[in-house]
Motif scaffolding. Structure first.
Motif, PDB file in Angstrom:
ATOM      1  N   SER A  32       0.808  -1.227   0.000  1.00 18.20           N
ATOM      2  CA  SER A  32       0.000   0.000   0.000  1.00 18.20           C
ATOM      3  C   SER A  32       0.840   1.275   0.000  1.00 18.20           C
ATOM      4  O   SER A  32       0.418   2.307   0.511  1.00 18.20           O
ATOM      5  N   GLU A  35      -0.778   4.506  -1.477  1.00 14.39           N
ATOM      6  CA  GLU A  35      -1.725   5.210  -0.600  1.00 14.39           C
ATOM      7  C   GLU A  35      -0.981   6.059   0.430  1.00 14.39           C
ATOM      8  O   GLU A  35      -1.379   7.189   0.731  1.00 14.39           O
ATOM      9  N   ILE A  36       0.129   5.520   0.980  1.00 10.18           N
ATOM     10  CA  ILE A  36       0.940   6.286   1.939  1.00 10.18           C
ATOM     11  C   ILE A  36       1.549   7.496   1.232  1.00 10.18           C
ATOM     12  O   ILE A  36       1.589   8.603   1.771  1.00 10.18           O
ATOM     13  N   THR A 158      -6.151  -1.233   3.827  1.00 11.03           N
ATOM     14  CA  THR A 158      -6.169   0.032   3.085  1.00 11.03           C
ATOM     15  C   THR A 158      -7.510   0.240   2.407  1.00 11.03           C
ATOM     16  O   THR A 158      -8.026   1.354   2.347  1.00 11.03           O
ATOM     17  N   SER A 162      -7.956   2.932   6.124  1.00 11.27           N
ATOM     18  CA  SER A 162      -7.014   3.867   5.494  1.00 11.27           C
ATOM     19  C   SER A 162      -5.610   3.337   5.745  1.00 11.27           C
ATOM     20  O   SER A 162      -5.428   2.388   6.509  1.00 11.27           O
ATOM     21  N   TRP A 163      -4.596   3.970   5.130  1.00 13.45           N
ATOM     22  CA  TRP A 163      -3.226   3.470   5.287  1.00 13.45           C
ATOM     23  C   TRP A 163      -2.745   3.534   6.731  1.00 13.45           C
ATOM     24  O   TRP A 163      -1.858   2.778   7.131  1.00 13.45           O
ATOM     25  N   LEU A 166      -2.442   0.301   8.661  1.00  8.84           N
ATOM     26  CA  LEU A 166      -1.318  -0.618   8.444  1.00  8.84           C
ATOM     27  C   LEU A 166      -0.420  -0.640   9.681  1.00  8.84           C
ATOM     28  O   LEU A 166       0.247  -1.640   9.962  1.00  8.84           O
TER      29      LEU A 166
END
Length: 513
Positions: A32, A35-36, A158, A162-163, A166
């Motif tokens: 991911s 996304e980050i 994700t 959301s990230w 993680l």
């Protein structure tokens, strides 16, 4: 359980879960990164450091953990590693800039890296030899399952949240692991006097050597290797630090890492096979998602669901590996495992741009089962016959070989992919040049299909044909990499008869408190 004291076994299971978190963290984040990147407004060059900083820091801690475990004890080192890893996970989730994230990730990798080799050391020093058929498959399953299911878990987290999740997902389990290991682990006593003679120069040289090497291997393929000034600089730092580190290891009274374990033929052999297994573990965990993303256009979640097959295969193969361990020569198990690897990669050499879940199903099952059948005997060959006082240091070195195998494997795989892609592009461009009847007919059909675009139809058709050519060249490059991996695994099967049968454990193996 099975003749193992309940408290000791429960403590060990909590430690194994901590190791699972540390290994899993690399893969769930890698799935991911985009996304980050969006969340932190980072550039494509900066975002790769979210992974690179973690891996560099972790690769320094892994061999250092043997010394720290002897000085602080398993209990204090593991509880501190789990607590520090959890705190850094929280800070990563709250990072508001890419620079903050890189610092927190480096600290997370360094502190959390102590958990992985400590679990391996505990498995072979705190449990008697006759319980290895129970203990070894557990750590083997976790060490191989975590990287495999990481993309799946990362994709789900994700996609659904959301990230930030993680990292937040580590907090509750991390607190539980830290508290449980502090309360339950009592395998050994600390020897704080060792800290008075700590080899700071050795640590500096080791950090320069392993950290620079990891950077070169991570960044080399994307930066054209020695065409990049930073790669050249870090290669020189790695080479100079390597020489200084080994001089320090041989000359210092108490070096930061004791490499005498390599004098044991079983350990040296097991570490060499662990290095190659790192290529199989991390290389294939990388190749399948890249193919599915680039060629099939899968999302992180779809890639994770496809990759889950290997994880299930590992899970069901773990009891089989434990059973085989008590009945088969470890060399025969390793032969079976690497032959399974070779068969799986050989099947993928006929890959096309249409391959999907079911075409990759059998190769992934073969990979999962083979991984378990390899991992258990390799760790037993390497660590199962060492005297108890050498195991902590040796475990750090053994785990380092697997990580370095993965780093070297990924660097070679990426370089081979890029080189073969260029070669196939040149060859395919010759096939679609003007004057080639088949190419001109295909272009005419595509142009006809683009007729609604009017005068732009021909340009759009040429672009589409160029995209098709590039896609086919990429698939052919993937096939070449799978050929190379097949021959690598077959070479290991061929040299196995030259490996000596492991002798009985030195000094018992009951070890511990």
């Amino acid at each position: 359980m099975l003749g193992i004291p309940a408290r000791k076994f429960i403590a060990f299971i909590f430690m194994v879960f901590g190791m699972f978190m540390a290994i899993l963290d690399i893969q769930i984040v890698s799935a991911s990164l985009s996304e980050i990147q969006a969340g932190l407004a980072a550039s494509s060059d900066e975002i790769s450091w979210v992974q690179t900083s973690y891996l560099i820091a972790e690769v320094i801690m892994i061999p250092l953990s043997g010394f720290l475990s002897r000085a602080l004890s398993t209990r204090w080192l593991f509880a501190a590693s789990a607590a520090g890893f959890t705190i850094m996970s929280f800070l990563c989730a709250t990072a508001s800039s890419i620079n903050e994230m890189i610092v927190y990730r480096a600290l997370q990798g360094f502190i959390g890296g102590g958990m992985i080799p400590t679990v391996f050391a505990t498995a072979f020093s705190a449990f008697p030899r006759n319980k290895q058929a129970v203990v070894s498959p557990i750590i083997g399953l976790v060490a191989t399952l975590a990287p495999t299911i990481g993309p799946t878990i990362g994709g789900y987290l994700t996609d659904l949240f959301s990230w930030h999740w993680l990292f937040l997902v580590n907090i509750v389990p991390g607190v539980i692991v830290a508290i449980a290991t502090f309360l339950l682990v009592d395998f050994d006593e600390p020897d704080l006097k060792l800290l008075d003679r700590f080899d700071w120069w050795g640590l500096l040289f080791m950090a320069g050597f392993l950290g620079s090497l990891e950077y070169v291997l991570e960044e080399g393929p994307t930066n054209d290797w020695f065409d990049d000034e930073l790669i050249v600089l870090f290669t020189l730092v790695a080479a100079a630090s390597c020489v200084a580190f080994f001089l320090r290891v041989f000359l210092a009274k108490m070096p930061v890492v004791d490499i005498r374990a390599f004098r044991d033929r079983n350990f040296a052999t097991g570490s060499a096979f662990s290095f190659v297994m790192g290529i199989g573990l991390y290389g294939l965990t990388y190749l399948y998602p890249v193919y599915l993303g680039r060629i099939r256009g899968y999302s992180a979640l779809m890639i994770g669901e496809t990759m889950f097959v290997s994880g299930l295969a590992m899970f069901f193969a773990a009891p089989l590996a434990g059973r085989l361990m008590t009945r088969l020569d470890p060399r025969a198990m390793m032969g079976l495992g690497f032959a399974g690897f070779a068969l799986g990669t050989w099947q993928v050499t006929s890959i096309t741009s249409d391959w999907d879940f079911w075409e990759l199903f059998v190769p992934q099952v073969l990979r999962g089962v083979s991984m378990m059948i390899c991992m258990v005997p390799i760790s037993n060959v390497a660590l199962g016959t060492l005297p108890p006082h050498e195991i902590k240091n040796a475990s750090g070195l053994f785990n380092l070989t697997r990580n370095l195998g993965g780093a070297v494997g990924l660097a070679l795989i990426n370089t081979l992919l890029n080189n073969r892609l260029d070669l196939h592009l040149v060859r395919l461009h010759e096939q679609v040049a003007w004057g080639r009847t088949a190419a001109e007919e295909t272009l005419a059909k595509i142009t006809q299909g683009m007729a609604p675009l009017g005068s732009n139809a021909e340009i759009a058709a040429i672009k589409k044909l160029a995209g098709i050519v590039r896609q086919q060249a990429t698939v052919m490059a993937f096939a070449d990499v799978f050929y190379a991996l097949t021959f690598l695994f077959l070479a290991l099967v061929v040299i196995l008869p030259l490996v000596k049968k492991p002798r009985a454990a030195a000094g018992g193996g009951g070890g511990g408190h």
